[in-house]
Design a protein around this motif. Structure first.
Motif, PDB file in Angstrom:
ATOM      1  N   GLY A  26     102.508 131.801  73.153  1.00 22.47           N
ATOM      2  CA  GLY A  26     101.896 131.018  72.095  1.00 22.47           C
ATOM      3  C   GLY A  26     100.565 131.592  71.640  1.00 22.47           C
ATOM      4  O   GLY A  26      99.950 132.410  72.318  1.00 22.47           O
ATOM      5  N   ARG A  27     100.128 131.112  70.491  1.00 20.09           N
ATOM      6  CA  ARG A  27      98.938 131.661  69.857  1.00 20.09           C
ATOM      7  C   ARG A  27      97.698 130.817  70.058  1.00 20.09           C
ATOM      8  O   ARG A  27      96.620 131.196  69.612  1.00 20.09           O
ATOM      9  N   THR A  28      97.857 129.677  70.723  1.00 16.56           N
ATOM     10  CA  THR A  28      96.731 128.758  70.815  1.00 16.56           C
ATOM     11  C   THR A  28      96.300 128.546  72.262  1.00 16.56           C
ATOM     12  O   THR A  28      95.868 127.461  72.629  1.00 16.56           O
ATOM     13  N   PHE A  29      96.409 129.584  73.054  1.00 17.91           N
ATOM     14  CA  PHE A  29      96.085 129.465  74.477  1.00 17.91           C
ATOM     15  C   PHE A  29      94.677 128.947  74.673  1.00 17.91           C
ATOM     16  O   PHE A  29      94.419 128.162  75.582  1.00 17.91           O
ATOM     17  N   SER A  30      93.766 129.382  73.853  1.00 10.73           N
ATOM     18  CA  SER A  30      92.362 128.982  74.033  1.00 10.73           C
ATOM     19  C   SER A  30      92.156 127.490  73.824  1.00 10.73           C
ATOM     20  O   SER A  30      91.125 126.947  74.237  1.00 10.73           O
ATOM     21  N   SER A  31      93.125 126.818  73.235  1.00  9.67           N
ATOM     22  CA  SER A  31      92.992 125.386  72.999  1.00  9.67           C
ATOM     23  C   SER A  31      93.556 124.544  74.143  1.00  9.67           C
ATOM     24  O   SER A  31      93.492 123.318  74.103  1.00  9.67           O
ATOM     25  N   TYR A  32      94.093 125.198  75.167  1.00  5.77           N
ATOM     26  CA  TYR A  32      94.679 124.474  76.295  1.00  5.77           C
ATOM     27  C   TYR A  32      93.704 124.416  77.465  1.00  5.77           C
ATOM     28  O   TYR A  32      93.077 125.422  77.803  1.00  5.77           O
ATOM     29  N   SER A  33      93.640 123.270  78.091  1.00  5.92           N
ATOM     30  CA  SER A  33      93.066 123.222  79.431  1.00  5.92           C
ATOM     31  C   SER A  33      94.152 123.677  80.392  1.00  5.92           C
ATOM     32  O   SER A  33      95.328 123.367  80.189  1.00  5.92           O
ATOM     33  N   MET A  34      93.771 124.406  81.407  1.00  3.27           N
ATOM     34  CA  MET A  34      94.749 124.985  82.327  1.00  3.27           C
ATOM     35  C   MET A  34      94.467 124.519  83.745  1.00  3.27           C
ATOM     36  O   MET A  34      93.312 124.304  84.140  1.00  3.27           O
ATOM     37  N   GLY A  35      95.541 124.400  84.503  1.00  2.00           N
ATOM     38  CA  GLY A  35      95.381 123.955  85.879  1.00  2.00           C
ATOM     39  C   GLY A  35      96.304 124.687  86.825  1.00  2.00           C
ATOM     40  O   GLY A  35      97.329 125.238  86.410  1.00  2.00           O
ATOM     41  N   TRP A  36      95.917 124.696  88.080  1.00  2.00           N
ATOM     42  CA  TRP A  36      96.765 125.177  89.163  1.00  2.00           C
ATOM     43  C   TRP A  36      97.022 124.004  90.115  1.00  2.00           C
ATOM     44  O   TRP A  36      96.084 123.270  90.473  1.00  2.00           O
ATOM     45  N   PHE A  37      98.265 123.900  90.515  1.00  2.00           N
ATOM     46  CA  PHE A  37      98.680 122.870  91.457  1.00  2.00           C
ATOM     47  C   PHE A  37      99.506 123.547  92.539  1.00  2.00           C
ATOM     48  O   PHE A  37      99.950 124.677  92.376  1.00  2.00           O
ATOM     49  N   ARG A  38      99.723 122.855  93.636  1.00  2.00           N
ATOM     50  CA  ARG A  38     100.558 123.428  94.691  1.00  2.00           C
ATOM     51  C   ARG A  38     101.355 122.350  95.388  1.00  2.00           C
ATOM     52  O   ARG A  38     100.971 121.182  95.400  1.00  2.00           O
ATOM     53  N   PHE A  47      96.716 118.741  93.186  1.00  2.00           N
ATOM     54  CA  PHE A  47      95.815 119.488  92.321  1.00  2.00           C
ATOM     55  C   PHE A  47      95.049 120.527  93.137  1.00  2.00           C
ATOM     56  O   PHE A  47      94.622 120.268  94.252  1.00  2.00           O
ATOM     57  N   VAL A  48      94.873 121.716  92.540  1.00  2.00           N
ATOM     58  CA  VAL A  48      94.094 122.770  93.180  1.00  2.00           C
ATOM     59  C   VAL A  48      92.831 123.080  92.374  1.00  2.00           C
ATOM     60  O   VAL A  48      91.726 123.041  92.900  1.00  2.00           O
ATOM     61  N   ALA A  49      93.024 123.393  91.089  1.00  2.00           N
ATOM     62  CA  ALA A  49      91.876 123.783  90.264  1.00  2.00           C
ATOM     63  C   ALA A  49      92.233 123.623  88.804  1.00  2.00           C
ATOM     64  O   ALA A  49      93.401 123.657  88.432  1.00  2.00           O
ATOM     65  N   ALA A  50      91.201 123.463  87.964  1.00  2.00           N
ATOM     66  CA  ALA A  50      91.411 123.350  86.528  1.00  2.00           C
ATOM     67  C   ALA A  50      90.252 123.991  85.797  1.00  2.00           C
ATOM     68  O   ALA A  50      89.128 124.067  86.317  1.00  2.00           O
ATOM     69  N   ILE A  51      90.546 124.430  84.583  1.00  2.00           N
ATOM     70  CA  ILE A  51      89.518 125.009  83.725  1.00  2.00           C
ATOM     71  C   ILE A  51      89.741 124.457  82.328  1.00  2.00           C
ATOM     72  O   ILE A  51      90.850 124.463  81.816  1.00  2.00           O
ATOM     73  N   VAL A  55      84.278 124.748  76.910  1.00  2.00           N
ATOM     74  CA  VAL A  55      83.195 125.482  77.566  1.00  2.00           C
ATOM     75  C   VAL A  55      83.611 126.029  78.916  1.00  2.00           C
ATOM     76  O   VAL A  55      82.793 126.548  79.661  1.00  2.00           O
ATOM     77  N   ALA A  56      84.913 125.937  79.195  1.00  2.00           N
ATOM     78  CA  ALA A  56      85.460 126.508  80.422  1.00  2.00           C
ATOM     79  C   ALA A  56      84.797 125.946  81.673  1.00  2.00           C
ATOM     80  O   ALA A  56      84.469 126.698  82.605  1.00  2.00           O
ATOM     81  N   ASN A  57      84.605 124.646  81.687  1.00  2.00           N
ATOM     82  CA  ASN A  57      84.165 124.014  82.928  1.00  2.00           C
ATOM     83  C   ASN A  57      85.278 124.116  83.954  1.00  2.00           C
ATOM     84  O   ASN A  57      86.456 124.080  83.611  1.00  2.00           O
ATOM     85  N   THR A  58      84.902 124.242  85.200  1.00  2.00           N
ATOM     86  CA  THR A  58      85.886 124.375  86.256  1.00  2.00           C
ATOM     87  C   THR A  58      85.788 123.226  87.249  1.00  2.00           C
ATOM     88  O   THR A  58      84.714 122.673  87.461  1.00  2.00           O
ATOM     89  N   TYR A  59      86.934 122.898  87.822  1.00  2.00           N
ATOM     90  CA  TYR A  59      87.030 121.804  88.785  1.00  2.00           C
ATOM     91  C   TYR A  59      87.931 122.255  89.922  1.00  2.00           C
ATOM     92  O   TYR A  59      88.895 122.982  89.700  1.00  2.00           O
ATOM     93  N   GLY A  66      84.818 126.567  97.108  1.00  2.00           N
ATOM     94  CA  GLY A  66      84.106 127.622  97.808  1.00  2.00           C
ATOM     95  C   GLY A  66      84.979 128.788  98.227  1.00  2.00           C
ATOM     96  O   GLY A  66      84.470 129.831  98.646  1.00  2.00           O
ATOM     97  N   ARG A  67      86.303 128.618  98.133  1.00  2.00           N
ATOM     98  CA  ARG A  67      87.224 129.694  98.518  1.00  2.00           C
ATOM     99  C   ARG A  67      88.045 130.187  97.326  1.00  2.00           C
ATOM    100  O   ARG A  67      88.382 131.367  97.254  1.00  2.00           O
ATOM    101  N   PHE A  68      88.386 129.306  96.413  1.00  2.00           N
ATOM    102  CA  PHE A  68      89.217 129.657  95.262  1.00  2.00           C
ATOM    103  C   PHE A  68      88.363 129.663  94.000  1.00  2.00           C
ATOM    104  O   PHE A  68      87.413 128.880  93.868  1.00  2.00           O
ATOM    105  N   ILE A  69      88.738 130.534  93.068  1.00  2.00           N
ATOM    106  CA  ILE A  69      88.046 130.597  91.780  1.00  2.00           C
ATOM    107  C   ILE A  69      89.087 130.647  90.663  1.00  2.00           C
ATOM    108  O   ILE A  69      89.960 131.516  90.670  1.00  2.00           O
ATOM    109  N   ILE A  70      88.974 129.722  89.726  1.00  2.00           N
ATOM    110  CA  ILE A  70      89.851 129.729  88.558  1.00  2.00           C
ATOM    111  C   ILE A  70      89.092 130.348  87.391  1.00  2.00           C
ATOM    112  O   ILE A  70      87.892 130.106  87.215  1.00  2.00           O
ATOM    113  N   SER A  71      89.793 131.157  86.616  1.00  2.00           N
ATOM    114  CA  SER A  71      89.181 131.782  85.449  1.00  2.00           C
ATOM    115  C   SER A  71      90.262 131.988  84.391  1.00  2.00           C
ATOM    116  O   SER A  71      91.453 131.848  84.673  1.00  2.00           O
TER     117      SER A  71
END
Length: 125
Positions: A26-38, A47-51, A55-59, A66-71
């Motif tokens: 898709g062409r609108t990736f920048s408009s999506y919030s993204m998450g990782w789950f397990r 839930f693991v992480a979200a961005i 402004v690309a806030n991370t959670y 402290g161990r995982f980084i989402i980008s």
């Protein structure tokens, strides 16, 4: 429709690192919030992480903070999960997800609109 394809899973020893990638169509990736789950065997998906999309806030879940980084790299339509200091309890199928909505922190799973098929991460002790 958005298609998400995860990669980068595998077998790693405790204390090691892995980097997961999730490529989105898709062409609108920048408009999506993204998450990782397990989801670990016999357990519910968590839930693991979200961005966020703007402004690309991370959670992060407390268990990975402290161990995982989402980008994200919007030019490549890709979100990453850098996993360091891995523990056997990190063993799970990891799923990438995308949301077109404005998500409320703490309510990530129900906010996601699209899901990948997952990639298996196994951490040996």
């Amino acid at each position: 429709q958005v298609q998400l394809v995860e990669s980068g899973g595998g077998l790693v020893q405790a204390g090691g690192s892995l980097r997961l990638s999730c490529a989105a169509s898709g062409r609108t990736f920048s408009s999506y919030s993204m998450g990782w789950f397990r989801q670990a065997p016999g357990k519910e998906r968590e839930f693991v992480a979200a961005i966020t999309r703007t402004v690309a806030n991370t959670y992060y879940a407390d268990s990975v903070k402290g161990r995982f980084i989402i980008s994200r790299d919007n030019a490549k339509n890709t979100v990453f999960l850098q996993m360091n200091s891995l523990k056997p309890e990190d063993t799970a199928v990891y799923y990438c997800a995308a949301s077109t909505q404005i998500c409320v922190a703490g309510v990530w799973s129900s906010c996601m609109d699209y899901w990948g098929k997952g990639t298996l991460v196994t951490v040996s002790s």
